[in-house]
Design a protein around this motif. Structure first.
Motif, short mmCIF file in Angstrom:
data_model
loop_
_atom_site.label_atom_id
_atom_site.label_comp_id
_atom_site.label_asym_id
_atom_site.label_seq_id
_atom_site.Cartn_x
_atom_site.Cartn_y
_atom_site.Cartn_z
N VAL A 160 11.76 10.18 4.76
CA VAL A 160 12.67 11.18 5.30
C VAL A 160 12.83 12.27 4.25
CG1 VAL A 160 14.90 11.61 6.36
CG2 VAL A 160 13.82 9.37 6.61
N MET A 161 12.43 13.49 4.59
CA MET A 161 12.38 14.58 3.62
C MET A 161 13.02 15.83 4.21
SD MET A 161 8.39 13.96 2.59
CE MET A 161 8.38 15.30 1.40
N GLY A 162 13.16 16.83 3.36
CA GLY A 162 13.67 18.11 3.82
C GLY A 162 15.17 18.22 3.70
N GLU A 163 15.76 18.94 4.64
CA GLU A 163 17.19 19.28 4.57
C GLU A 163 18.06 18.19 5.15
OE1 GLU A 163 18.04 21.88 2.82
OE2 GLU A 163 15.89 22.24 2.52
N VAL A 164 18.03 17.03 4.49
CA VAL A 164 18.95 15.94 4.80
C VAL A 164 19.79 15.69 3.55
CG1 VAL A 164 17.53 14.84 6.56
CG2 VAL A 164 17.19 14.24 4.16
N LEU A 165 20.88 14.96 3.71
CA LEU A 165 21.78 14.77 2.58
C LEU A 165 21.17 13.91 1.50
CD1 LEU A 165 25.25 14.34 4.36
CD2 LEU A 165 24.31 16.35 3.21
N GLN A 166 20.37 12.90 1.88
CA GLN A 166 19.78 11.98 0.90
C GLN A 166 18.32 11.74 1.25
OE1 GLN A 166 22.25 8.49 1.17
NE2 GLN A 166 23.90 9.39 0.00
N PRO A 167 17.42 12.63 0.88
CA PRO A 167 15.99 12.38 1.14
C PRO A 167 15.54 11.10 0.45
CG PRO A 167 16.38 14.65 0.43
CD PRO A 167 17.65 13.92 0.20
N LYS A 168 14.89 10.22 1.20
CA LYS A 168 14.49 8.95 0.60
C LYS A 168 13.50 8.24 1.52
CE LYS A 168 18.40 6.32 2.57
NZ LYS A 168 19.50 5.39 2.24
N THR A 169 13.01 7.10 1.01
CA THR A 169 12.14 6.23 1.79
C THR A 169 13.01 5.20 2.50
OG1 THR A 169 10.31 6.50 0.23
CG2 THR A 169 10.22 4.62 1.70
N VAL A 170 12.83 5.07 3.80
CA VAL A 170 13.64 4.16 4.61
C VAL A 170 12.75 3.03 5.09
CG1 VAL A 170 15.06 3.96 6.67
CG2 VAL A 170 15.13 6.06 5.32
N LYS A 171 13.24 1.81 5.00
CA LYS A 171 12.48 0.64 5.44
C LYS A 171 12.86 0.28 6.87
CE LYS A 171 11.54 -2.46 2.43
NZ LYS A 171 11.62 -3.60 1.46
N ILE A 172 11.84 0.04 7.69
CA ILE A 172 12.07 -0.36 9.08
C ILE A 172 12.43 -1.84 9.11
CG2 ILE A 172 11.04 -0.51 11.38
CD1 ILE A 172 9.14 1.72 10.60
N ASP A 173 13.52 -2.17 9.77
CA ASP A 173 13.92 -3.57 9.83
C ASP A 173 13.23 -4.28 10.99
OD1 ASP A 173 15.23 -2.72 12.11
OD2 ASP A 173 17.21 -2.66 11.18
N ARG A 174 13.60 -5.53 11.21
CA ARG A 174 12.92 -6.35 12.23
C ARG A 174 13.06 -5.79 13.63
NH1 ARG A 174 14.38 -12.65 10.74
NH2 ARG A 174 13.56 -12.65 8.60
N ALA A 175 14.18 -5.16 13.89
CA ALA A 175 14.43 -4.65 15.23
C ALA A 175 13.75 -3.32 15.50
CB ALA A 175 15.94 -4.53 15.47
N GLY A 176 13.06 -2.75 14.49
CA GLY A 176 12.46 -1.43 14.66
C GLY A 176 13.43 -0.35 14.25
N MET A 177 12.99 0.90 14.40
CA MET A 177 13.83 2.03 13.99
C MET A 177 13.53 3.24 14.85
SD MET A 177 14.27 3.74 10.20
CE MET A 177 15.22 2.32 9.65
N SER A 178 14.58 3.94 15.24
CA SER A 178 14.44 5.17 16.00
C SER A 178 14.55 6.36 15.06
CB SER A 178 15.51 5.25 17.09
OG SER A 178 16.80 5.38 16.51
#
Length: 400
Positions: A283-301
């Motif tokens: 997740v990059m760009g104009e967000v408050l905390q650009p970072k790498t996000v891990k997808i959990d078991r239930a998936g991610m939207s």
């Protein structure tokens, strides 16, 4: 006087030096001119490259037919309910597995080297436990040698490897009939040592599990291993058999009841439950905390990914420019697919919730035009101040 100034970064040196030449030859006699001169310099530099990252999806969103015709390297799609319906992967359902049921019904264990057999001859206790009655069957039984044979009194060596206990019983009874009238022979496996399957990876108790006379399925093996660890990637479990890998979804099997994902395990099978380290999104760009996000078991939207990064920066983000950049691994000429979401519309929140993020997607929020211009101004202010000082110096020199 001729002054040439070199400014690093985003400023065009040639353009700036040209304007400074003009400044050097100007006769600045009033305060208004001095005040306006820095701003003249600012607007004259409006054609320079803007600093920082920016992504412009373009006003015209392409459909797949246009991409194929134009052989574009990148295809940009606007997220719409219709597109989400086309992209939606089928959700696993509870299904039976008749093929597995038939395998289990016909299952039979075949003896191998290192197994220990327990042979009972009724009415002949001296042949049943030759080593004595105070030892267990596993200790006093008949050990299958490396050549697949056991030794038994009267009949000598009997080849048992690769045979079921029923076949071994019939052969031994037939050979013992020469020495015992109507022998009643019973054969069972006292200790299963010859055949194993291996459960590795993110389970609580990884290790080997014996193949016995009780059918061992994949689901049974995972449960006997203590279940899954918190970091397990249960959607991409690998079953290796005879040099071939098969990807199995424990999510579909355990969460949705899709028994077609279950397998009857065989000797030498390796079941590996990987970590979910590869299930990450950037997740990059104009967000408050650009970072790498891990997808959990239930998936991610998409909405969840943005929330994990603190959401859009309300001061700098362009809500119309939320992009998901996804590498295209098929054989088409398109290197990547880009999906654009306009979050100025409240209904777009629903679209973002329904859009499923995939591993290694890049979620990028572009900057608003005013934010990009503000970056330019912040970088030009020191230069403008410097130019203003230069003009004052030139004025003093001319007056002197």
């Amino acid at each position: 006087m001729l002054i040439i100034l070199f400014v690093p970064g985003v400023l065009n040196g040639f353009l700036l030096s040209f304007h400074i030449k003009i400044i050097a030859n100007m006769k600045i006699t009033n305060k208004k001119s001095k005040f306006l001169l820095p701003f003249i310099m600012l607007f004259s530099l409006s054609g320079c490259v803007l600093p920082g990252q920016h992504f412009d999806g373009g006003s015209e969103l392409k459909n797949q037919e246009q991409v194929d015709n134009q052989q574009s390297n990148v295809a940009v799609y606007g997220l719409t309910p219709q597109l989400l319906r086309e992209m939606a992967s089928p959700e696993p359902n509870a299904l039976s597995n008749p093929a597995l049921d038939a395998q289990i019904a016909q299952y039979e264990y075949f003896v191998g080297a290192a197994d220990i057999l327990n042979v009972t001859i009724w009415d002949h206790p001296e042949l049943t436990i030759p080593a004595g009655s105070y030892r267990s069957a596993a200790d006093s039984g008949n050990w299958v040698r490396a050549d697949g044979q056991i030794f038994y009194p009267y009949i000598g060596f009997v080849h048992v490897a690769g045979k079921s206990v029923g076949e071994i019983r019939q052969e031994m009874a037939s050979r013992l009939a020469k020495f015992i009238e109507s022998p009643q022979v019973d054969v069972n496996v006292a200790n299963f040592r010859s055949q194993k399957t291996y459960i590795t990876g993110e389970v609580l108790k990884p290790g080997s599990q014996a193949i016995t006379n009780v059918p061992l399925t994949l689901l049974d093996a995972i449960n006997q291993a203590g279940g899954l660890q918190a970091d397990a990637d249960w959607r991409n479990v690998v079953l290796s058999r005879n040099g071939k890998d098969e990807i199995i979804s424990l999510y579909a099997l355990m969460q949705k009841g899709d028994l077609t994902q279950n397998r009857l395990l065989q000797s030498g099978d390796i079941v590996h439950v990987p970590r979910n380290d590869g299930q990450k999104v950037f997740v990059m760009g104009e967000v408050l905390q650009p970072k790498t996000v891990k997808i959990d078991r239930a998936g991610m939207s998409l909405t969840e990914a943005l929330s994990e990064a603190g959401g859009l920066n309300q001061l700098t983000a362009n809500a119309t420019g939320v992009f998901v950049i996804r590498s295209n691994h098929d054989d088409s000429d398109t290197l990547a697919n880009v999906y654009q979401l306009d979050m100025t519309d409240p209904t777009s929140m629903i679209l973002g919730t329904d859009f499923e993020i995939q591993p290694y997607d890049i979620v990028y929020v572009t900057a608003a035009p005013i934010s990009r211009w503000d970056r330019v101004v912040r970088q030009l202010v020191p230069t403008i101040a410097g130019v203003s000082n230069i003009t004052e110096t030139i004025t003093r020199v001319r007056a002197w």
